[in-house]
Design an enzyme around this catalytic site. Structure first.
Site, PDB file in Angstrom:
ATOM      1  CE  LYS A  25      -1.861  -1.054   3.997  1.00 34.12           C
ATOM      2  NZ  LYS A  25      -1.087  -2.274   4.328  1.00 34.12           N
ATOM      3  NE  ARG A 100      -4.118  -0.705  10.155  1.00 24.60           N
ATOM      4  CZ  ARG A 100      -3.084  -0.240   9.459  1.00 24.60           C
ATOM      5  NH1 ARG A 100      -3.197   0.718   8.623  1.00 24.60           N
ATOM      6  NH2 ARG A 100      -1.927  -0.775   9.587  1.00 24.60           N
ATOM      7  NE  ARG A 139       7.912  -2.514   6.199  1.00 22.13           N
ATOM      8  CZ  ARG A 139       6.598  -2.356   6.324  1.00 22.13           C
ATOM      9  NH1 ARG A 139       5.928  -1.685   5.409  1.00 22.13           N
ATOM     10  NH2 ARG A 139       5.948  -2.883   7.338  1.00 22.13           N
ATOM     11  NE  ARG A 172       6.695  -0.226  10.005  1.00 30.01           N
ATOM     12  CZ  ARG A 172       5.580  -0.153   9.274  1.00 30.01           C
ATOM     13  NH1 ARG A 172       5.599   0.504   8.122  1.00 30.01           N
ATOM     14  NH2 ARG A 172       4.462  -0.711   9.666  1.00 30.01           N
ATOM     15  NE  ARG A 183       2.239  -4.475  11.367  1.00 30.67           N
ATOM     16  CZ  ARG A 183       3.194  -4.329  10.470  1.00 30.67           C
ATOM     17  NH1 ARG A 183       4.379  -4.909  10.649  1.00 30.67           N
ATOM     18  NH2 ARG A 183       3.001  -3.619   9.388  1.00 30.67           N
TER      19      ARG A 183
END
Ligand code: AP5
Length: 228
Positions: A25, A100, A139, A172, A183
């Site tokens: 996203k 969300r 990531r 992160r 998550r």
């Protein structure tokens, strides 16, 4: 739910990105923002900024985000209402990570006023779960300018330094394995129901995100050309 929100309208539709953590996203929203010259509003980035600046919002959000949980709807609706009211959103905006939950979607429509349901395009980005895990574990992120990279799919040009500002990239905290599990569970339980909430919407589009980022991007462009 936020009380007495100002009503906001723009001449062009807003763009909403739905999808699980790691679907791409942020990557696609950033490219669209550059191309369309619209602001990208990432609630994740705004919350991380609030945590770094130790604002009251950051102090509430920090402990929840650290564990991979969602921040309460009323805080998010207030945050987005204020952000979308700003001058740079008058021609449109790209929402990355909001709404969300069903509560946020309803609060958002209330904020947009009577014509709310026509005021946005929804892109639901789908990616298989194993690929999400590969993307999140690889990531790397710039804590200064918030640019995103991937150690294999999109590596920075020099060591682990940000291509844009040269800052050392980091992983992160919420991309660590145990937090990712939480998550993804929250996504399944609280965000995925938004797919059925929006799928009757005339501007709802499911996108196969398990393709090269350039291919995904040209699909998005094609759809937006058709709706504008
Ligand atoms: P947030 O920062 O929004 O995280 P997220 O939604 O979990 O999404 P991600 O940023 O993890 O993934 P993405 O889909 O943007 O993927 P990306 O493009 O980076 O939110 C973080 C936290 O904030 C939440 O957990 C919650 O606590 C809180 N929060 C935020 N908004 C909230 C809200 N509205 N309500 C309540 N709480 C909220 O890509 C991932 C990786 O894949 C990158 O390395 C990238 O380079 C790579 N990649 C991207 N596209 C491709 C591709 N096509 N092929 C191969 N690799 C790709």
């Amino acid at each position: 739910m936020a009380a007495a929100s100002p009503r906001v309208s723009t001449p062009y539709p807003g763009i909403i990105f739905l999808g699980p953590p790691g679907a791409g996203k942020g990557t696609q929203a950033a490219r669209l923002a550059d191309t369309l010259k619209l602001p990208r509003i990432s609630t994740g980035d705004m919350l991380r900024d609030a945590i770094a600046s130790e604002t009251p919002l950051g102090k509430q959000a920090g402990p929840l985000m650290e564990k991979g949980g969602l921040v309460p709807d009323d805080l998010l609706i207030t945050l987005i209402t204020e952000r979308i009211s700003r001058q740079d959103c008058r021609d449109g905006y790209i929402l990355d990570g909001f709404p969300r939950t069903i509560g946020q979607a309803k609060g958002f429509e209330e904020m947009l006023g009577g014509n709310g349901a026509n005021a946005f395009v929804v892109f639901n980005v789908e990616v298989p779960r194993e690929e999400l895990l590969r993307r999140l574990s690889g990531r790397r992120w710039c804590p200064k300018c918030q640019a995103t990279f991937h150690v294999i799919n999109n590596p920075p040009k020099h060591d682990l330094k940000c291509d844009r500002c040269g800052t050392q990239l980091i992983q992160r905290e919420d991309d660590k394995e145990t937090v990712v599990t939480r998550r993804l569970r929250d996504y399944d339980e609280r965000t995925a129901p938004l797919i059925s909430y929006y799928d009757h919407h005339s501007r709802f589009h499911t996108i196969n995100g398990y393709r090269p980022a350039d291919t995904v991007f040209s699909d998005l462009r094609g759809i937006l050309e058709a709706v504008r």
